[in-house]
Scaffold this motif. Structure first.
Motif, PDB file in Angstrom:
ATOM      1  N   ALA A 111      -5.225  -8.572  -0.507  1.00 53.79           N
ATOM      2  CA  ALA A 111      -4.904  -8.831   0.899  1.00 53.79           C
ATOM      3  C   ALA A 111      -5.128 -10.297   1.243  1.00 53.79           C
ATOM      4  CB  ALA A 111      -5.749  -7.930   1.799  1.00 53.79           C
ATOM      5  N   ALA A 112      -6.235 -10.857   0.777  1.00 60.69           N
ATOM      6  CA  ALA A 112      -6.520 -12.269   1.057  1.00 60.69           C
ATOM      7  C   ALA A 112      -5.472 -13.175   0.421  1.00 60.69           C
ATOM      8  CB  ALA A 112      -7.918 -12.624   0.553  1.00 60.69           C
ATOM      9  N   ALA A 113      -5.055 -12.859  -0.805  1.00 63.19           N
ATOM     10  CA  ALA A 113      -4.035 -13.664  -1.488  1.00 63.19           C
ATOM     11  C   ALA A 113      -2.704 -13.624  -0.751  1.00 63.19           C
ATOM     12  CB  ALA A 113      -3.856 -13.174  -2.917  1.00 63.19           C
ATOM     13  N   ALA A 114      -2.460 -12.526  -0.017  1.00 64.88           N
ATOM     14  CA  ALA A 114      -1.210 -12.380   0.736  1.00 64.88           C
ATOM     15  C   ALA A 114      -1.326 -12.892   2.167  1.00 64.88           C
ATOM     16  CB  ALA A 114      -0.799 -10.911   0.746  1.00 64.88           C
ATOM     17  N   GLY A 115      -2.485 -13.452   2.521  1.00 68.81           N
ATOM     18  CA  GLY A 115      -2.649 -14.018   3.857  1.00 68.81           C
ATOM     19  C   GLY A 115      -3.316 -13.118   4.858  1.00 68.81           C
ATOM     20  N   TYR A 116      -4.037 -12.093   4.378  1.00 68.77           N
ATOM     21  CA  TYR A 116      -4.737 -11.174   5.273  1.00 68.77           C
ATOM     22  C   TYR A 116      -6.222 -11.118   4.888  1.00 68.77           C
ATOM     23  CZ  TYR A 116      -0.004  -9.610   6.393  1.00 68.77           C
ATOM     24  OH  TYR A 116       1.317  -9.561   6.778  1.00 68.77           O
ATOM     25  N   PRO A 117      -6.978 -12.177   5.181  1.00 63.78           N
ATOM     26  CA  PRO A 117      -8.401 -12.174   4.835  1.00 63.78           C
ATOM     27  C   PRO A 117      -9.173 -11.165   5.696  1.00 63.78           C
ATOM     28  CG  PRO A 117      -7.876 -14.065   6.207  1.00 63.78           C
ATOM     29  CD  PRO A 117      -6.563 -13.414   5.873  1.00 63.78           C
ATOM     30  N   GLY A 118     -10.276 -10.698   5.142  1.00 64.48           N
ATOM     31  CA  GLY A 118     -11.143  -9.796   5.906  1.00 64.48           C
ATOM     32  C   GLY A 118     -10.715  -8.343   5.891  1.00 64.48           C
ATOM     33  N   PHE A 119      -9.740  -7.988   5.084  1.00 68.52           N
ATOM     34  CA  PHE A 119      -9.288  -6.600   5.008  1.00 68.52           C
ATOM     35  C   PHE A 119     -10.407  -5.715   4.481  1.00 68.52           C
ATOM     36  CE2 PHE A 119      -6.718  -3.396   2.416  1.00 68.52           C
ATOM     37  CZ  PHE A 119      -6.427  -2.591   3.504  1.00 68.52           C
ATOM     38  N   MET A 120     -10.675  -4.596   5.182  1.00 62.78           N
ATOM     39  CA  MET A 120     -11.711  -3.663   4.770  1.00 62.78           C
ATOM     40  C   MET A 120     -11.154  -2.242   4.851  1.00 62.78           C
ATOM     41  SD  MET A 120     -14.691  -3.262   3.529  1.00 62.78           S
ATOM     42  CE  MET A 120     -15.504  -4.842   3.783  1.00 62.78           C
ATOM     43  N   PRO A 121     -10.510  -1.772   3.790  1.00 68.21           N
ATOM     44  CA  PRO A 121      -9.913  -0.440   3.824  1.00 68.21           C
ATOM     45  C   PRO A 121     -10.975   0.654   3.863  1.00 68.21           C
ATOM     46  CG  PRO A 121      -9.837  -1.321   1.605  1.00 68.21           C
ATOM     47  CD  PRO A 121     -10.341  -2.420   2.478  1.00 68.21           C
ATOM     48  N   ASP A 122     -10.658   1.731   4.546  1.00 67.68           N
ATOM     49  CA  ASP A 122     -11.539   2.890   4.557  1.00 67.68           C
ATOM     50  C   ASP A 122     -10.872   4.116   3.940  1.00 67.68           C
ATOM     51  OD1 ASP A 122      -9.734   3.537   6.558  1.00 67.68           O
ATOM     52  OD2 ASP A 122     -11.168   3.358   8.194  1.00 67.68           O
ATOM     53  N   ALA A 123      -9.648   3.935   3.432  1.00 69.07           N
ATOM     54  CA  ALA A 123      -8.923   5.031   2.795  1.00 69.07           C
ATOM     55  C   ALA A 123      -8.088   4.485   1.647  1.00 69.07           C
ATOM     56  CB  ALA A 123      -8.019   5.745   3.797  1.00 69.07           C
ATOM     57  N   CYS A 124      -8.038   5.243   0.549  1.00 76.38           N
ATOM     58  CA  CYS A 124      -7.158   4.915  -0.565  1.00 76.38           C
ATOM     59  C   CYS A 124      -6.449   6.189  -0.983  1.00 76.38           C
ATOM     60  CB  CYS A 124      -7.937   4.337  -1.745  1.00 76.38           C
ATOM     61  SG  CYS A 124      -6.886   4.003  -3.200  1.00 76.38           S
ATOM     62  N   LEU A 125      -5.124   6.185  -0.867  1.00 75.66           N
ATOM     63  CA  LEU A 125      -4.306   7.310  -1.304  1.00 75.66           C
ATOM     64  C   LEU A 125      -3.964   7.131  -2.770  1.00 75.66           C
ATOM     65  CD1 LEU A 125      -3.974   7.142   1.837  1.00 75.66           C
ATOM     66  CD2 LEU A 125      -1.711   8.145   1.511  1.00 75.66           C
ATOM     67  N   LEU A 126      -4.141   8.178  -3.555  1.00 75.79           N
ATOM     68  CA  LEU A 126      -3.799   8.178  -4.970  1.00 75.79           C
ATOM     69  C   LEU A 126      -2.534   9.005  -5.139  1.00 75.79           C
ATOM     70  CD1 LEU A 126      -7.339   9.127  -6.334  1.00 75.79           C
ATOM     71  CD2 LEU A 126      -6.546   6.886  -5.583  1.00 75.79           C
ATOM     72  N   ASN A 127      -1.477   8.405  -5.641  1.00 75.63           N
ATOM     73  CA  ASN A 127      -0.200   9.092  -5.810  1.00 75.63           C
ATOM     74  C   ASN A 127       0.195   9.075  -7.279  1.00 75.63           C
ATOM     75  OD1 ASN A 127       0.120   9.371  -2.972  1.00 75.63           O
ATOM     76  ND2 ASN A 127       0.888   7.284  -2.871  1.00 75.63           N
ATOM     77  N   ARG A 128       0.546  10.231  -7.816  1.00 75.67           N
ATOM     78  CA  ARG A 128       0.990  10.327  -9.207  1.00 75.67           C
ATOM     79  C   ARG A 128       2.458  10.751  -9.227  1.00 75.67           C
ATOM     80  NH1 ARG A 128       1.395  14.501 -13.243  1.00 75.67           N
ATOM     81  NH2 ARG A 128       1.190  13.636 -15.344  1.00 75.67           N
ATOM     82  N   TYR A 129       3.298   9.869  -9.786  1.00 73.40           N
ATOM     83  CA  TYR A 129       4.723  10.126  -9.930  1.00 73.40           C
ATOM     84  C   TYR A 129       5.017  10.471 -11.378  1.00 73.40           C
ATOM     85  CZ  TYR A 129       5.434   7.589  -5.473  1.00 73.40           C
ATOM     86  OH  TYR A 129       5.417   7.171  -4.172  1.00 73.40           O
ATOM     87  N   VAL A 130       5.806  11.502 -11.604  1.00 74.86           N
ATOM     88  CA  VAL A 130       6.372  11.783 -12.915  1.00 74.86           C
ATOM     89  C   VAL A 130       7.881  11.604 -12.783  1.00 74.86           C
ATOM     90  CG1 VAL A 130       4.510  13.341 -13.586  1.00 74.86           C
ATOM     91  CG2 VAL A 130       6.529  14.263 -12.416  1.00 74.86           C
ATOM     92  N   PRO A 131       8.633  11.508 -13.891  1.00 75.23           N
ATOM     93  CA  PRO A 131      10.075  11.316 -13.768  1.00 75.23           C
ATOM     94  C   PRO A 131      10.722  12.312 -12.807  1.00 75.23           C
ATOM     95  CG  PRO A 131       9.421  10.962 -16.024  1.00 75.23           C
ATOM     96  CD  PRO A 131       8.190  11.430 -15.302  1.00 75.23           C
ATOM     97  N   GLY A 132      11.504  11.771 -11.894  1.00 71.11           N
ATOM     98  CA  GLY A 132      12.160  12.579 -10.873  1.00 71.11           C
ATOM     99  C   GLY A 132      11.439  12.599  -9.542  1.00 71.11           C
ATOM    100  N   ALA A 133      10.136  12.294  -9.534  1.00 76.34           N
ATOM    101  CA  ALA A 133       9.386  12.282  -8.279  1.00 76.34           C
ATOM    102  C   ALA A 133       9.805  11.089  -7.431  1.00 76.34           C
ATOM    103  CB  ALA A 133       7.887  12.239  -8.554  1.00 76.34           C
ATOM    104  N   ARG A 134       9.741  11.252  -6.125  1.00 75.61           N
ATOM    105  CA  ARG A 134      10.192  10.203  -5.213  1.00 75.61           C
ATOM    106  C   ARG A 134       9.378  10.270  -3.923  1.00 75.61           C
ATOM    107  NH1 ARG A 134      13.607  12.523  -1.207  1.00 75.61           N
ATOM    108  NH2 ARG A 134      14.623  10.521  -0.826  1.00 75.61           N
ATOM    109  N   MET A 135       9.541   9.224  -3.113  1.00 73.87           N
ATOM    110  CA  MET A 135       8.931   9.202  -1.780  1.00 73.87           C
ATOM    111  C   MET A 135      10.015   8.771  -0.801  1.00 73.87           C
ATOM    112  SD  MET A 135       5.963   9.771  -0.249  1.00 73.87           S
ATOM    113  CE  MET A 135       4.679   9.499  -1.489  1.00 73.87           C
TER     114      MET A 135
END
Length: 220
Positions: A111-135
């Motif tokens: 986030a800091a490298a992209a220009g958003y210093p001080g980012f403090m996430p409180d959630a991380c979504l874990l997504n697993r894609y297999v062939p054919g999976a989409r969003m």
């Protein structure tokens, strides 16, 4: 599912570049996570042992093709009651696993490298894609704080990231994301529609026939 005990791919990170031409709020960090692949996957193993990946259902009752879990203070879920963040895993009634330090450090540094210093996430979504999976194209709008960016980490098979506009009907750019790439978007781009095209068949040297996506957010 054993995701650890692999060597990193032999690629170098490059500096931040705009995700799409003319963008002022979204950044692509090629290879930014490569130096941390081994500890990321070891931490991921521990998380999915405590909170296994699962195929959630949309409010309309459709089974998602992407298998999901969460870590951090809050976790995103979907079911017939809607989309929302909760503090406990509905499958086990226990708190979500804590966010590992290597996850938090990567998210904050990206986030800091992209220009958003001080980012403090409180959630991380874990997504697993297999062939054919989409969003499908969607907005990340279940969070309370839209001033914080979204940080998305790609591991495993290449994926085509779809980055649209303020309306679902806006034409979406197609960006190929590789193992170790990180995308950050916020500010004027925070509510742009985005998604992932169906994952193509393949075998990645580290993760085999799958893609893992870590999405960091400030939900509360």
């Amino acid at each position: 599912m054993n995701l650890s005990l692999f060597d990193d791919d032999d690629f170098a990170a490059i500096g931040p570049v705009p995700l799409v031409p003319g963008s002022t709020g979204s950044t692509l960090l090629r290879g930014f996570a490569l130096s941390r692949v081994a500890p990321l996957l070891a931490a991921l193993d521990a998380i999915v042992q405590a909170a296994p990946l699962r195929h959630m259902a949309t409010p309309g009752g459709l089974r998602m093709s992407v298998a999901m879990s969460n870590c951090g203070q809050l976790g995103w879920v979907t079911d017939t009651r809607g989309y929302r963040y909760v503090r406990q895993d509905p499958d086990g009634s226990a708190p979500w696993p804590p966010m590992p330090p290597v996850f938090l450090e990567l998210a904050r540094e990206a986030a800091a490298a992209a220009g958003y210093p001080g980012f403090m996430p409180d959630a991380c979504l874990l997504n697993r894609y297999v062939p054919g999976a989409r969003m499908a194209l969607h907005q990340d709008k279940d969070e309370c704080d839209f001033t914080a960016p979204i940080v998305s980490v790609s591991l495993g098979l290449p994926a085509t990231f779809l980055f649209g506009g303020a309306l679902r009907a806006d034409r979406a750019a197609r960006i190929v994301l590789l193992h170790g790439d990180v995308v950050v978007w916020g500010g004027p781009d925070r509510l742009r529609y985005h998604g992932v095209a169906p994952l193509k068949d393949g075998q990645h040297a580290v993760l085999g026939a799958q893609r893992i996506n870590l999405t960091f957010r400030k939900a509360a």
